[in-house]
Design a protein around this motif. Structure first.
Motif, PDB file in Angstrom:
ATOM      1  N   TYR A 157      44.433  37.080  61.782  1.00  0.00           N
ATOM      2  CA  TYR A 157      43.569  38.170  61.333  1.00  0.00           C
ATOM      3  C   TYR A 157      42.679  37.780  60.163  1.00  0.00           C
ATOM      4  CZ  TYR A 157      46.393  41.125  64.365  1.00  0.00           C
ATOM      5  OH  TYR A 157      47.017  41.670  65.441  1.00  0.00           O
ATOM      6  N   VAL A 158      42.762  36.539  59.738  1.00  0.00           N
ATOM      7  CA  VAL A 158      41.929  36.111  58.609  1.00  0.00           C
ATOM      8  C   VAL A 158      40.452  36.298  58.966  1.00  0.00           C
ATOM      9  CG1 VAL A 158      41.196  34.119  57.244  1.00  0.00           C
ATOM     10  CG2 VAL A 158      43.630  34.520  57.660  1.00  0.00           C
ATOM     11  N   GLY A 159      39.708  36.865  58.045  1.00  0.00           N
ATOM     12  CA  GLY A 159      38.271  37.044  58.271  1.00  0.00           C
ATOM     13  C   GLY A 159      37.910  38.309  59.014  1.00  0.00           C
TER      14      GLY A 159
ATOM     15  N   LEU B  95      48.027  41.222  56.837  1.00  0.00           N
ATOM     16  CA  LEU B  95      46.842  40.533  56.306  1.00  0.00           C
ATOM     17  C   LEU B  95      47.106  39.047  56.061  1.00  0.00           C
ATOM     18  CD1 LEU B  95      44.872  42.767  53.772  1.00  0.00           C
ATOM     19  CD2 LEU B  95      44.737  42.639  56.238  1.00  0.00           C
ATOM     20  N   ASN B  96      48.391  38.678  56.035  1.00  0.00           N
ATOM     21  CA  ASN B  96      48.728  37.258  55.841  1.00  0.00           C
ATOM     22  C   ASN B  96      48.802  36.481  57.150  1.00  0.00           C
ATOM     23  OD1 ASN B  96      48.888  37.567  53.077  1.00  0.00           O
ATOM     24  ND2 ASN B  96      51.047  38.156  53.146  1.00  0.00           N
TER      25      ASN B  96
ATOM     26  N   PRO C   4      47.532  34.425  60.095  1.00  0.00           N
ATOM     27  CA  PRO C   4      46.322  33.617  60.284  1.00  0.00           C
ATOM     28  C   PRO C   4      45.381  34.193  61.346  1.00  0.00           C
ATOM     29  CG  PRO C   4      48.340  32.303  60.659  1.00  0.00           C
ATOM     30  CD  PRO C   4      48.773  33.668  60.255  1.00  0.00           C
TER      31      PRO C   4
ATOM     32  N   ARG D 245      51.134  41.956  49.743  1.00  0.00           N
ATOM     33  CA  ARG D 245      50.661  40.649  50.190  1.00  0.00           C
ATOM     34  C   ARG D 245      51.600  39.504  49.834  1.00  0.00           C
ATOM     35  NH1 ARG D 245      44.557  40.916  48.776  1.00  0.00           N
ATOM     36  NH2 ARG D 245      44.548  38.657  48.949  1.00  0.00           N
TER      37      ARG D 245
END
Ligand code: SF4
Lengths: 206, 468
Positions: free
Chosen positions: A59-61, A54-55, A57, A47
């Protein structure tokens, strides 16, 4: 655990095979005595890289993780499941899984969706092209779909795992109903008791 | 009765209930506990007002996170200390025998079970640790479980389980000179791949397996999980019985003979059928090293680092590229030319007395290369004591190895024994995953003898290069 019937959310394509439990949650995190707060350690060695998926934006949430074959191999640490769930994942889709990881997931209500590699690739492609797509994992009907595109596949769970997920049953409670059978078994058990082998300080009694 | 495999015999003896449409409930004869995977399980018991059903079938030790510095040094890391204290408190509260740091019986959980003789043939053994498969060397069904299952066993002494499929892995013929138990199991993992054993319990058979000592058999069963299998088994024979005789947990005199007669039944029947079979010829096997970031990425010590172009499967090609990058290796490099920074001799795979002897033979009268930090971490206090009685510690120290207190140590780098980013190790442990031995660390798995030779040469080397 809480009952799980339908999971709806966005999905993250991890695009890696052999993601072992050391990568999911590095051992440094295993010193903790709590069951919560492991989300911060999830994939922590990756990360730091701003490019890591995963960083992004987009895919956030997300609540569904899409991974390559042999996800969750390696150690027995249930912390891997706690980390994924604490981070917000409720299901993992992959072509195959580590055996203990799969077991641990079922105890916590993390849904394991095993699909043929080609199907996982298709799903990966879909959510890469459009990260906003809604993905649905339906435990009741054992179906995973992307309603907007019409893409739909079925998956299998062993019947008991499915029941337990749907009802949120606690394994220990279920087993405790069999107290009489356990006691009956113990009457004939030849398991050697450690009683009397060690003294109160753990020294061998000769 | 129809012929049965060893696995089917043990399974059959442990069925408590097999309710329609549900997993079978099996009884657990021995539950081994350590500090890392148990605190949340004990908390769960308290939360639900449950007790430990059979503290007398439960045994605890501190291993994963203990420092390997002299016992007089306190545990500096407050989080580690807290976890060790939690184990103390939990074992006291629930009446479980515990071997804390510094105790004469303390050690890595999979080393102390066998050496105390509490690991016995025909038993079911679980532990919140995937390398519980080690105990399968005794013809016991032993497998790793997660924390929820630890709680389940504490509360009920049983586990709901699906019966596994059986696989026979046979190594025909005697192992060539210089091919150790570690090389055998690396070859098996390489052949099966990291997922090839999934859903199976493997029984290891054949001359090369039968020829192994109990220590060697434990090394092989230990790494069953690296092929994805949850358990490995080896049939009981004279080697098993001889190892057990005289151990603290084992009966004496006539009772021993009775037990031994029963133990000898824990073999597969002659015409038992396995769901899958794999046969290797021992003559084809060579001393080996892992080059990548999963334990199936194995190459001969005499070989070269592979290239992504060697693989047709795109998935494998990608994985190879990624592994090479992480490991900082160029395809085509001769393994023997690769320098290492750290040599770790330890872990539940290879930290028993025989492993230390094999390394000491190589180290004797020589010096660790100036560029290398080399550690020897005995698997338990009993191993450490025996090694000291045999003078192995003196050999190691004189050669420039660190001689440390028992624990898991650099096998997983939870304690201060860690690789620094970019450092390369030759390690006798079982996992070469990214970051396993410390963030950014690069791990190559090898046998104890190769590890010792590598420490001396400062690059991967075989014992005969050093002994010549
Ligand atoms: S030595 Fe390594 S593999 Fe063995 S129990 Fe300890 S951490 Fe696990």
């Amino acid at each position: 655990m809480k009952p799980v019937r339908v999971i709806e959310g966005r999905a993250v394509p991890l695009e890696r095979s052999d993601v072992d439990t050391d990568q999911i949650i590095p051992s440094d995190w295993l010193k903790r005595v709590e069951r919560t707060g492991f989300g911060r350690g999830l994939f922590s060695e990756w990360r730091d890289d701003p490019e890591f998926v995963l960083n992004q934006p987009n895919y956030v949430g997300a609540t569904i993780l899409v991974a390559g074959p042999r996800f969750g191999t390696g150690s027995s640490r249930e912390h891997a499941v706690w980390a994924l769930m604490d981070f917000g994942f409720q299901a993992v889709v992959a072509p195959s899984f580590g055996d203990i990881f799969r077991n641990n997931s079922s105890k916590q209500g993390l849904v394991i969706v095993e699909l043929p590699a080609a199907d996982v690739e298709q799903l990966t492609r879909l959510v890469k092209d459009d990260p906003s797509l809604l993905v649905v994992v339906d435990v009741d009907h054992l179906r995973v779909e992307v309603p907007e595109t019409g893409w739909q596949r079925t998956f299998t769970l062993d019947p008991m795992t499915r029941e337990r997920l749907l009802n949120g049953w606690d394994d220990i409670g279920l087993t405790m109903r069999r107290g009489a059978a356990i006691a009956a078994y113990e009457e004939t058990s030849v398991a050697p008791s450690l009683h009397g082998l060690f003294d109160a300080e753990g020294h061998v009694v000769h | 009765m129809a012929p049965r495999t060893l696995y089917e015999k043990i399974w059959g003896e442990h069925v408590v209930a097999s309710p329609e449409g549900e997993p079978t409930l099996i009884y657990i004869d021995l539950h081994l506990v350590h500090e890392v995977t148990s605190p949340q399980a004990f908390d769960g018991l308290r939360l639900n007002h449950r007790t430990v059903r059979r503290p007398d079938l439960t045994l605890a030790t501190a291993d994963h996170n203990v420092p390997t510095d002299p016992i007089s040094t306190p545990v500096h890391d407050p989080v580690s200390r807290r976890q060790l204290e939690a184990l103390d408190e939990n074992c006291k509260e629930f009446g479980i025998t515990l071997f804390p740091r510094g105790h004469e019986n303390q050690g890595i959980v999979h080393i102390i079970g066998p050496e105390l003789g509490v690991t016995q043939p025909g038993m079911t053994i679980v532990c919140g640790d995937s390398h519980t498969s080690t105990h399968g060397a005794f013809g016991a069904l032993a497998f790793g479980i997660g924390t929820s299952e630890v709680e389940h066993v504490l509360a009920t002494q049983t586990l709901p389980q699906q019966q596994a499929k059986t696989m026979a892995v046979t190594i025909e013929g005697p192992a060539p000179v210089g091919v150790s138990a570690k090389d055998l199991v690396l070859a098996i993992v390489a052949r099966l791949g990291t997922g090839g054993g999934a859903g199976y319990v493997i029984e290891y058979r054949g001359e090369a397996i039968r020829d192994l000592s109990m220590e060697g058999r434990m090394t092989v069963c230990n790494m069953s999980i690296e092929a994805g299998a949850r358990a490995g088994l080896i049939a009981v024979d004279d080697t098993t019985i001889d190892y057990l005789r005289g151990r603290p947990g084992v009966p004496e005199g006539e009772e021993f003979d009775e037990a031994a007669t029963r133990w000898r039944t824990f073999v597969s029947d002659d015409d038992a059928v396995f769901d899958a079979e794999l046969t290797l010829r021992a003559a084809d096997l060579v001393p080996s090293v892992t080059w990548g970031t999963n334990p199936a990425q194995v190459v001969a010590l005499d070989g070269i680092i592979p290239s992504p172009a060697d693989f047709t499967d795109p998935d494998q090609r990608n994985a190879t590229e990624r592994s090479l990058e992480y490991m900082g290796l160029e395809p085509g490099t001769a393994v023997r030319s690769i320098p290492v920074d750290v040599v770790f001799i330890g872990s539940c795979t290879n930290a028993r007395i025989e492993d230390l002897r094999a390394a000491a033979v190589v180290a004797n009268g020589r010096r660790v290369a100036g560029t290398v930090r080399a550690l020897v971490v005995p698997g338990s206090h009993r191993v450490k004591k025996q090694a000291e009685e045999e003078g192995l510690d003196a050999i190691f120290r004189a050669a420039g190895f660190e001689w440390r207190e028992p624990g898991c140590s650099m096998c997983l780098g939870m304690n201060p024994d860690q690789l620094k980013p970019g450092q390369r190790s030759a390690s006798t442990s079982n996992r070469n995953f990214e970051g396993r031995q410390g963030r950014g660390g690069r791990t190559h798995l090898v046998s104890p003898a190769i590890a010792a030779a590598t420490a001396i040469k400062g690059r991967f080397a075989s014992p005969d290069e050093v002994l010549a």
